[in-house]
Enzyme design. Sequence first.
Site, PDB file in Angstrom:
ATOM      1  N   SER A 138      -5.382 -10.847  21.325  1.00 47.58           N
ATOM      2  CA  SER A 138      -5.480 -10.167  21.961  1.00 47.58           C
ATOM      3  C   SER A 138      -6.548 -10.170  22.419  1.00 47.58           C
ATOM      4  CB  SER A 138      -4.657  -8.826  21.362  1.00 47.58           C
ATOM      5  OG  SER A 138      -4.928  -7.842  21.909  1.00 47.58           O
ATOM      6  N   TYR A 148      -6.842  -4.707  12.957  1.00 52.88           N
ATOM      7  CA  TYR A 148      -6.341  -4.977  14.174  1.00 52.88           C
ATOM      8  C   TYR A 148      -7.015  -6.334  15.050  1.00 52.88           C
ATOM      9  CZ  TYR A 148      -2.800  -6.142  17.667  1.00 52.88           C
ATOM     10  OH  TYR A 148      -2.215  -6.990  19.091  1.00 52.88           O
TER      11      TYR A 148
HETATM   12  P1  NAP Z   1       7.014  -6.841  19.659  1.00 48.83           P
HETATM   13  O1  NAP Z   1       7.821  -7.350  21.012  1.00 48.83           O
HETATM   14  O2  NAP Z   1       6.459  -5.875  18.771  1.00 48.83           O
HETATM   15  O3  NAP Z   1       8.054  -8.434  18.419  1.00 48.83           O
HETATM   16  C1  NAP Z   1       6.966  -8.697  17.380  1.00 48.83           C
HETATM   17  C2  NAP Z   1       6.806  -9.389  16.291  1.00 48.83           C
HETATM   18  O4  NAP Z   1       6.963  -9.779  15.537  1.00 48.83           O
HETATM   19  C3  NAP Z   1       9.159  -9.238  16.377  1.00 48.83           C
HETATM   20  O5  NAP Z   1       9.889 -10.561  16.898  1.00 48.83           O
HETATM   21  C4  NAP Z   1       9.380  -9.441  14.885  1.00 48.83           C
HETATM   22  O6  NAP Z   1      10.037  -9.378  14.458  1.00 48.83           O
HETATM   23  C5  NAP Z   1       8.388 -10.106  14.475  1.00 48.83           C
HETATM   24  N1  NAP Z   1       7.378  -9.439  13.676  1.00 48.83           N
HETATM   25  C6  NAP Z   1       6.757  -8.811  13.142  1.00 48.83           C
HETATM   26  N2  NAP Z   1       5.573  -8.537  12.097  1.00 48.83           N
HETATM   27  C7  NAP Z   1       6.294  -9.985  10.902  1.00 48.83           C
HETATM   28  C8  NAP Z   1       6.553 -10.291   9.466  1.00 48.83           C
HETATM   29  N3  NAP Z   1       5.947  -9.493   8.902  1.00 48.83           N
HETATM   30  N4  NAP Z   1       7.441 -11.285   9.652  1.00 48.83           N
HETATM   31  C9  NAP Z   1       7.960 -12.188  10.672  1.00 48.83           C
HETATM   32  N5  NAP Z   1       8.027 -11.798  11.343  1.00 48.83           N
HETATM   33  C10 NAP Z   1       7.278 -10.290  11.845  1.00 48.83           C
HETATM   34  O7  NAP Z   1       5.195  -6.987  20.040  1.00 48.83           O
HETATM   35  P2  NAP Z   1       4.735  -7.978  21.035  1.00 48.83           P
HETATM   36  O8  NAP Z   1       4.040  -7.390  22.229  1.00 48.83           O
HETATM   37  O9  NAP Z   1       5.573  -9.345  21.467  1.00 48.83           O
HETATM   38  O10 NAP Z   1       4.126  -9.179  20.060  1.00 48.83           O
HETATM   39  C11 NAP Z   1       4.079 -10.355  19.735  1.00 48.83           C
HETATM   40  C12 NAP Z   1       1.995 -10.588  19.966  1.00 48.83           C
HETATM   41  O11 NAP Z   1       1.791  -9.960  21.133  1.00 48.83           O
HETATM   42  C13 NAP Z   1       1.643  -9.761  18.744  1.00 48.83           C
HETATM   43  O12 NAP Z   1       0.937 -10.835  17.823  1.00 48.83           O
HETATM   44  C14 NAP Z   1       0.785  -9.183  19.151  1.00 48.83           C
HETATM   45  O13 NAP Z   1      -0.228  -8.320  18.576  1.00 48.83           O
HETATM   46  C15 NAP Z   1       0.121  -9.772  20.022  1.00 48.83           C
HETATM   47  N6  NAP Z   1       0.199  -8.777  20.950  1.00 48.83           N
HETATM   48  C16 NAP Z   1       0.700  -7.747  21.660  1.00 48.83           C
HETATM   49  C17 NAP Z   1       0.294  -7.332  22.905  1.00 48.83           C
HETATM   50  C18 NAP Z   1       0.919  -5.849  23.777  1.00 48.83           C
HETATM   51  O14 NAP Z   1       0.157  -5.183  24.734  1.00 48.83           O
HETATM   52  N7  NAP Z   1       2.427  -5.916  23.040  1.00 48.83           N
HETATM   53  C19 NAP Z   1      -1.261  -7.134  23.415  1.00 48.83           C
HETATM   54  C20 NAP Z   1      -1.741  -7.845  22.768  1.00 48.83           C
HETATM   55  C21 NAP Z   1      -1.602  -9.163  22.390  1.00 48.83           C
HETATM   56  P3  NAP Z   1      11.366  -8.782  13.064  1.00 48.83           P
HETATM   57  O15 NAP Z   1      11.243  -7.531  13.622  1.00 48.83           O
HETATM   58  O16 NAP Z   1      12.245  -9.123  13.361  1.00 48.83           O
HETATM   59  O17 NAP Z   1      10.184  -9.888  12.081  1.00 48.83           O
END
Ligand code: NAP
Length: 255
Positions: A138, A148
Amino acid sequence: MSTALITGASSGIGLAFAERFSAEKHDLILVARDRDRLERVAAKLSKTHGISVEVMSADLAQRDQVDLVADRLSKSDTPVDFLVNNAGFGIREGFVDGDLAAEQQMIDVMVTATMRLSHAALPGMVERKSGGVINISSIAGWMTSGTYSAAKAWVTTFTEGLSHELAGTGVAATAVCPGLTHTEFHSRADMDVSQAPEWLWLDVSDVVDRALRDSRNGKPISVAGRQYQALSFPIRYWRAAQRRAEGALRPRFMD
Ligand code: NAP
């Protein structure tokens, strides 16, 4: 046909990676906790693209469940060519008064699982002289916002190091550093992002397009969006300047 294993594939950025890899006719292994949701994604993608999709329900905060995914990654008879360490989450609290268990889970999911799954996947990729690891970090890794940010700083630095170590092997490692991206991330963490201006937001397709292009070009860091490409340098510089200012203010007992 090659195979990609994606963690956090049930929604957001991970789901977008699954859709992109399947459209390119890669077989998939989808990992997350919500099995029903993964099964629905698997059924849709295998029907649409005629690929094979395995589902692994695993909580990556649990070491024994991480090890089951690691075992799958190290199987040499059904090799995995691409690993996307994407699972992650944020929390809306300060560290001092925060929930220690949630802080620990962030380290377990975003640091420990990423490290262990990379270690399981890479020897086979290097032996086969092809493949890639994409670790979702990120822009927060260049900021100073609690566990984080610290976890994402680890992901970025770890992956840059891997990229150097893997030079000449035919295997790539790329840290993907998204800014604000439309997914379930903020609503799951109960974060109010309503004040964030529209120009800051990315779509998952922007992040995935750029990540795959940068991985295929062997780049260690991938930043999607002109706004974040322009901001990433000042953000890094600002943190260095902040550290220098903090150094000037540090308590006397540290002298
Ligand atoms: P999201 O839509 O909430 O997706 C998160 C995913 O991670 C879900 O599939 C969730 O599935 C899985 N997950 C969460 N905790 C878990 C656990 N304990 N074990 C296994 N799976 C788990 O969010 P996203 O934005 O796509 O996030 C993906 C990545 O992008 C993350 O690493 C986040 O830090 C990073 N990111 C996001 C943003 C943003 O603005 N969205 C910005 C920078 C970085 P389940 O709940 O089914 O386990």
